[in-house]
Write an enzyme that holds these catalytic residues in place. Structure first.
Site, PDB file in Angstrom:
ATOM      1  N   ARG A   7     -54.598 -28.846  36.536  1.00  0.00           N
ATOM      2  CA  ARG A   7     -53.742 -27.578  36.640  1.00  0.00           C
ATOM      3  C   ARG A   7     -53.312 -27.345  35.343  1.00  0.00           C
ATOM      4  O   ARG A   7     -53.246 -26.176  34.792  1.00  0.00           O
ATOM      5  CB  ARG A   7     -52.705 -27.806  37.660  1.00  0.00           C
ATOM      6  N   LYS A  74     -35.692  -9.537   6.136  1.00  0.00           N
ATOM      7  CA  LYS A  74     -35.631  -8.407   7.261  1.00  0.00           C
ATOM      8  C   LYS A  74     -34.461  -7.559   7.191  1.00  0.00           C
ATOM      9  O   LYS A  74     -33.629  -7.801   6.106  1.00  0.00           O
ATOM     10  CB  LYS A  74     -35.428  -9.272   8.713  1.00  0.00           C
ATOM     11  N   GLU A 109     -39.081  -6.357   4.796  1.00  0.00           N
ATOM     12  CA  GLU A 109     -39.036  -5.082   5.725  1.00  0.00           C
ATOM     13  C   GLU A 109     -38.162  -4.113   5.530  1.00  0.00           C
ATOM     14  O   GLU A 109     -36.934  -4.251   5.129  1.00  0.00           O
ATOM     15  CB  GLU A 109     -38.240  -6.008   7.313  1.00  0.00           C
TER      16      GLU A 109
END
Length: 196
Positions: A7, A74, A109
Site C-alpha cells: 500500500r 519575493k 519577483e
C-alpha cells in the site's frame, strides 16, 4: 513481505505518476512556444525530491530544491521600500546572495512594470530571473518587450494562478518560464494496483 509494503509503495507510485502526468499535460499545452514549465517549492512534506523527480519525468524543469540553492527576493521582501531606494537595496541584497557558494541563480519577483524597470536597470550579472507575479497576458507581453529592448538576457518567469487552459496564452506572451504550483499541489493520484 510484499503485502507489508504494497500500500505504501502503490500510494507513492500513484502520487508521483499523478505529478508526472499533470506536468506532461502542462508541457504539452505550451508545446511550440519556447517556454518551459517549472515547478515550485509547493511539494508534499517529506517527498520534495520525489516530487521534483516526477516533474522531470513529466518533462518539466526544476526551479530550486529549497532556500539553500537559490535566492528569491519575493514581493513581501520588497514591500515598503520606496521606488527610489529599490535599486540600491536590491543591488546590495543580490551581491550578498551571490557570495553564497553553490548558488544556482538569483530571482526577483515583481508586481509591476515599474519594478521590472528597476531590476532591468541593475548592473549585469546580479539577477538571472525575474518572476512576473499575477500579471495578465498584455502586461507580460509588455514586460517581454521591455526586457528585449533593454538588451538584457534575464529570463522572465510567469507565476500566479496559471491553469491548464490559460498556459498557452501565457507562454505565447514570450515569457521563458511558467511556474506552476499545481504540478505538485493539485496532482491527482493515479489509480495503480498490484495483482499477483
Amino acid at each position: 513481505s510484499m503485502l507489508a509494503a504494497e500500500r505504501t509503495l502503490l500510494n507513492l507510485l500513484g502520487r508521483l505518476s499523478g505529478v508526472a502526468s499533470t506536468t506532461r499535460r502542462f508541457v504539452t499545452a505550451i508545446d511550440g512556444t519556447g517556454a518551459v514549465i517549472t515547478d515550485t517549492r509547493k511539494t508534499m512534506p517529506g517527498l520534495r525530491l520525489w516530487d521534483k523527480y516526477a516533474v522531470l519525468v513529466g518533462g518539466g524543469t526544476l526551479h530550486r530544491l529549497g532556500l539553500h540553492d537559490a535566492a528569491l527576493f519575493k514581493d513581501n521582501h520588497l514591500a515598503g521600500i520606496e521606488p527610489e531606494a529599490l535599486g540600491p537595496r536590491l543591488t546590495e541584497a543580490c551581491r550578498i546572495a551571490r557570495e553564497r557558494p553553490g548558488l544556482k541563480f538569483v530571482e526577483v519577483e515583481v508586481d509591476t512594470l515599474e519594478q521590472l524597470d528597476v531590476v532591468l536597470g541593475l548592473e549585469s550579472g546580479l539577477v538571472d530571473i525575474v518572476l512576473l507575479d499575477n500579471m495578465d497576458s498584455a502586461t507580460m507581453r509588455e514586460a517581454v518587450t521591455r526586457r528585449d529592448l533593454s538588451g538584457r538576457s534575464i529570463a522572465l518567469e510567469a507565476s500566479g494562478g496559471i491553469e491548464l487552459d490559460s498556459a498557452f496564452e501565457v507562454a505565447s506572451s514570450g515569457v521563458d518560464r511558467i511556474a506552476i504550483g499545481a504540478l505538485t499541489r493539485l496532482a491527482t493520484i493515479m489509480d495503480i494496483g498490484l495483482d499477483l
